[in-house]
Design a protein around this motif. Structure first.
Motif, mmCIF file in Angstrom:
data_model
loop_
_atom_site.group_PDB
_atom_site.id
_atom_site.type_symbol
_atom_site.label_atom_id
_atom_site.label_comp_id
_atom_site.label_asym_id
_atom_site.label_seq_id
_atom_site.Cartn_x
_atom_site.Cartn_y
_atom_site.Cartn_z
ATOM 1 N N PRO A 80 -8.323 16.315 -6.026
ATOM 2 C CA PRO A 80 -7.478 14.997 -5.813
ATOM 3 C C PRO A 80 -6.754 14.805 -7.079
ATOM 4 N N ARG A 81 -5.632 14.037 -6.756
ATOM 5 C CA ARG A 81 -4.634 13.501 -7.796
ATOM 6 C C ARG A 81 -5.229 12.586 -8.734
ATOM 7 N N ASP A 82 -6.075 12.367 -9.784
ATOM 8 C CA ASP A 82 -6.703 11.277 -10.179
ATOM 9 C C ASP A 82 -6.312 10.978 -11.780
ATOM 10 N N GLN A 83 -4.908 11.376 -12.116
ATOM 11 C CA GLN A 83 -4.268 10.858 -13.331
ATOM 12 C C GLN A 83 -3.120 10.113 -13.009
ATOM 13 N N PRO A 84 -2.797 8.950 -13.298
ATOM 14 C CA PRO A 84 -1.420 8.354 -12.875
ATOM 15 C C PRO A 84 -0.308 9.199 -13.751
ATOM 16 N N ASN A 85 0.700 9.039 -12.905
ATOM 17 C CA ASN A 85 1.989 10.064 -13.183
ATOM 18 C C ASN A 85 2.619 8.463 -14.064
ATOM 19 N N GLU A 86 2.898 8.572 -15.375
ATOM 20 C CA GLU A 86 3.461 7.373 -15.974
ATOM 21 C C GLU A 86 4.983 7.357 -15.614
ATOM 22 N N GLU A 87 5.524 8.436 -15.436
ATOM 23 C CA GLU A 87 6.865 8.417 -15.245
ATOM 24 C C GLU A 87 7.336 7.482 -14.061
ATOM 25 N N LEU A 88 6.347 7.508 -13.136
ATOM 26 C CA LEU A 88 6.566 6.732 -12.077
ATOM 27 C C LEU A 88 5.792 5.368 -12.195
ATOM 28 N N MET A 89 4.666 5.331 -12.460
ATOM 29 C CA MET A 89 3.540 4.257 -12.471
ATOM 30 C C MET A 89 4.490 3.123 -13.439
ATOM 31 N N VAL A 90 4.735 3.297 -14.714
ATOM 32 C CA VAL A 90 5.150 2.582 -15.606
ATOM 33 C C VAL A 90 6.338 1.543 -14.996
ATOM 34 N N PRO A 91 7.425 2.372 -14.306
ATOM 35 C CA PRO A 91 8.351 1.556 -13.594
ATOM 36 C C PRO A 91 7.809 0.680 -12.591
ATOM 37 N N LEU A 92 7.050 1.215 -11.747
ATOM 38 C CA LEU A 92 6.436 0.577 -10.624
ATOM 39 C C LEU A 92 5.991 -0.734 -11.056
ATOM 40 N N PHE A 93 4.734 -0.719 -11.978
ATOM 41 C CA PHE A 93 4.273 -1.952 -12.404
ATOM 42 C C PHE A 93 5.189 -2.887 -13.180
ATOM 43 N N GLN A 134 0.875 -1.012 0.033
ATOM 44 C CA GLN A 134 -0.054 -0.080 0.080
ATOM 45 C C GLN A 134 0.842 1.211 -0.104
ATOM 46 N N LEU A 135 1.080 2.150 -1.085
ATOM 47 C CA LEU A 135 1.835 3.080 -1.355
ATOM 48 C C LEU A 135 1.026 4.599 -1.183
ATOM 49 N N SER A 136 1.922 5.209 -0.515
ATOM 50 C CA SER A 136 1.612 6.715 -0.560
ATOM 51 C C SER A 136 1.597 7.238 -1.873
ATOM 52 N N LEU A 137 0.706 8.502 -2.071
ATOM 53 C CA LEU A 137 0.961 8.998 -3.366
ATOM 54 C C LEU A 137 2.141 9.679 -3.537
ATOM 55 N N GLN A 138 2.685 9.892 -2.553
ATOM 56 C CA GLN A 138 4.127 10.532 -2.472
ATOM 57 C C GLN A 138 5.348 9.481 -3.033
ATOM 58 N N SER A 139 6.216 9.984 -3.770
ATOM 59 C CA SER A 139 7.382 9.172 -4.149
ATOM 60 C C SER A 139 8.697 9.476 -3.546
ATOM 61 N N PRO A 140 9.705 8.459 -3.067
ATOM 62 C CA PRO A 140 10.835 9.240 -2.383
ATOM 63 C C PRO A 140 11.613 10.267 -3.352
ATOM 64 N N GLY A 191 2.698 21.476 -7.739
ATOM 65 C CA GLY A 191 3.233 20.546 -7.049
ATOM 66 C C GLY A 191 3.938 19.182 -7.708
ATOM 67 N N ASP A 192 4.162 19.395 -9.011
ATOM 68 C CA ASP A 192 4.526 18.249 -9.648
ATOM 69 C C ASP A 192 6.089 18.241 -9.880
ATOM 70 N N VAL A 193 6.501 19.361 -9.389
ATOM 71 C CA VAL A 193 7.970 19.418 -9.678
ATOM 72 C C VAL A 193 8.806 19.293 -8.348
ATOM 73 N N LYS A 224 8.389 13.478 -6.613
ATOM 74 C CA LYS A 224 7.293 13.412 -7.620
ATOM 75 C C LYS A 224 6.015 12.711 -7.053
ATOM 76 N N TRP A 225 4.999 12.968 -7.371
ATOM 77 C CA TRP A 225 3.781 12.620 -6.960
ATOM 78 C C TRP A 225 3.261 11.126 -7.930
ATOM 79 N N TYR A 226 3.011 10.154 -7.517
ATOM 80 C CA TYR A 226 2.404 9.136 -8.139
ATOM 81 C C TYR A 226 1.117 9.543 -9.356
ATOM 82 N N PHE A 227 0.597 10.678 -8.802
ATOM 83 C CA PHE A 227 -0.530 10.809 -9.553
ATOM 84 C C PHE A 227 -0.660 12.278 -9.882
#
Length: 494
Positions: free
Chosen positions: A380-393, A313-319, A333-335, A322-325
């Motif tokens: 709400p942040r409701d659009q996946p950030n592919e820069e993070l989501m694709v490497p995660l998946f 269960q991941l936070s929306l925050q990344s280390p 807030g995206d930078v 950047k936001w996951y969404f």
């Protein structure tokens, strides 16, 4: 009365509910003097759970003897730190106070383990040990604007130095840190080192928090944990539950970058290393793809030979800051946030009034406005950030192909008050996914193929990524994984 078989008497006593403080209640202990059978039946209940403090440790070994060790299932040690008055409750703990508390914690821990070490691994039953660190003054709170918003120990962490000098306690089969909001938090490194004292542990529950928005202390805590894992060889119990509560940022805040100069999060990578020998691994917190798979050139490809259950269960925050969404209507807030100058520590880590006030002012800059303050809440942040989501998946898919014993895996993000969470849920033949378990009727036959249920709202993986999930099932079970996308609304038929 002596004619009642012991098994029947044990059951009768087990049905008696203790309700302290109720006028109609009564205590069981006086009835233990009726006979040895009554004593045995009652002690099975009264010694099932013991709550002791540091002051009780001198008598623990004399009280819990013989069959009482078999009866004892849950032991809670509460170490009481010095009390403080209302005036001190408005001040953060100092270095001297933290050092004194840590010394008291270690003294009590050594005394406890010295007793438990004499019980041996053949005490007769499983023993769950919980550690709790508190002060009588912790119940006091200061809510004034000019002081502490919640607790004076908000940024104090129990640090256990010299754990390797304590005796081992093979009788402990489960260890967990208290997660009550009033309890002091144990730093991650100490949680890891504690496991070396419990060679017979079958499961562990780690709970701690990040030190708010003070990234320098966060990095120090992470680095100490990473060094301990990289230099240590402590065997983990088969089941490990980790929850690390992250700082609260509004969705329009820029996040700090905690991975520079690396391209991956070493903190996440350390937890991946710990998970390799587990059967059950649950992680809740802030992490990136290296929690599940190493970055190129980082290390050899891992293999989880015995892992049966995985939940992330991941936070929306990344280390990486950047936001996951993302929010489709705003880029705020995206930078990642640039490094602070100066870099602040928490208020309790300074000596002068000016430094303390500067740290408090820095913390306030990130406070969320009250719901009735009139300020609009960030969307709400409701659009996946592919820069993070694709490497995660991608890491998730690769990991599934290296888990030959896996039955269930689930990875999700919080729902942000939306209809349903964003998740991937994976199950092997003969199993139902975490999502299916809520909707499935028992009489329906169990699925015969690996399945990946994806609730990714309107977002879809590309063909290459989907192919990796399909091949993961084929690599382990000879049958490709069936990938299915769920509609955005909850309660869809399966």
């Amino acid at each position: 009365m002596d004619r009642i078989p012991q098994e029947i008497l044990d059951r009768i006593v087990s049905y008696i509910t203790l309700q302290p403080g109720n006028d109609t209640s009564f205590r069981l202990s006086p009835f233990s003097t009726l006979s040895l059978d009554w004593q045995r039946a009652i002690e099975q209940q009264t010694f099932r759970y013991l709550h002791v403090t540091g002051d009780d440790l001198g008598n623990l070994g004399d009280i819990v003897v013989n069959q009482r060790r078999v009866y004892l299932r849950h032991l809670r040690l509460q170490v009481n730190f010095p009390d403080y008055d209302d005036e001190l409750s408005n001040k953060y703990e100092t270095d001297d106070e933290r050092c004194a508390n840590n010394a008291l914690a270690m003294t009590s821990l050594k005394r406890l383990l010295a007793v438990l070490s004499t019980w041996g691994p053949d005490s007769g039953s499983e023993l769950s040990l919980q550690l709790s660190f508190r002060s009588p003054g912790d119940r006091k709170k200061s809510l004034r604007w000019g002081g502490i918003l919640e607790k004076r120990y908000e940024y104090s962490f129990v640090t256990l130095n010299g754990v390797d000098e304590c005796a081992e306690a093979p009788c402990v089969t489960r260890f967990y840190a208290e997660c009550d909001y009033r309890a002091r938090r144990i730093e991650p490194r100490s949680l890891y080192n504690l496991m070396s004292r419990f060679p017979g542990a079958k499961s562990a529950g780690w709970y701690t928090v990040e030190p708010g928005v003070f990234t320098l202390l966060r990095q120090e805590l992470h680095d100490r944990f990473i060094m301990a894992v990289e230099s240590g060889s402590h065997c983990m119990p088969p089941i490990l539950d980790v929850e690390i509560e992250g700082p609260e940022y509004d969705y329009d805040h820029n996040l700090p970058n905690l991975i520079t100069p690396y391209t991956y999060d070493r903190f996440s990578s350390a937890f991946r290393q710990l998970s390799l020998g587990l059967t059950n691994f649950t992680f809740k917190g802030i992490a990136d793809h290296s929690l599940l798979w190493p970055s190129p050139g980082q290390s050899l490809e891992p293999r989880w030979q015995n892992l049966v259950y995985l939940e992330v269960q991941l936070s929306l925050q990344s280390p990486s800051g950047k936001w996951y969404f993302r929010n489709a209507d705003s880029q705020v807030g995206d930078v990642p946030r640039p490094p602070e100058a100066p870099v602040y520590r928490p208020p309790g880590y300074y000596d002068t009034k000016d430094e303390i006030e500067a740290a408090i002012a820095y913390e306030r800059a990130f406070e969320k406005p009250d719901s009735d303050s009139g300020y609009p809440c960030p969307a709400p942040r409701d659009q996946p950030n592919e820069e993070l989501m694709v490497p995660l998946f991608t890491a998730f898919a690769r990991a599934l192909g290296a888990m030959p014993s896996l039955k269930l895996a689930h990875i999700e993000f919080p729902n942000q008050d939306l209809d349903i969470t964003f998740f991937l849920s994976y199950a092997l033949p003969g199993r139902v996914t975490t999502y299916e378990s809520y909707l499935r009727e028992e009489e329906r036959p169990l699925p015969t193929t690996p399945r990946l249920l994806a609730h990714t709202w309107d977002w879809r993986m590309d063909e290459d990524l989907e192919g990796m999930f399909r091949r993961a099932g084929a690599a382990v079970h000879g049958v490709e994984t069936a990938v299915r996308y769920l509609p955005p609304t909850p309660g869809c038929p399966l």
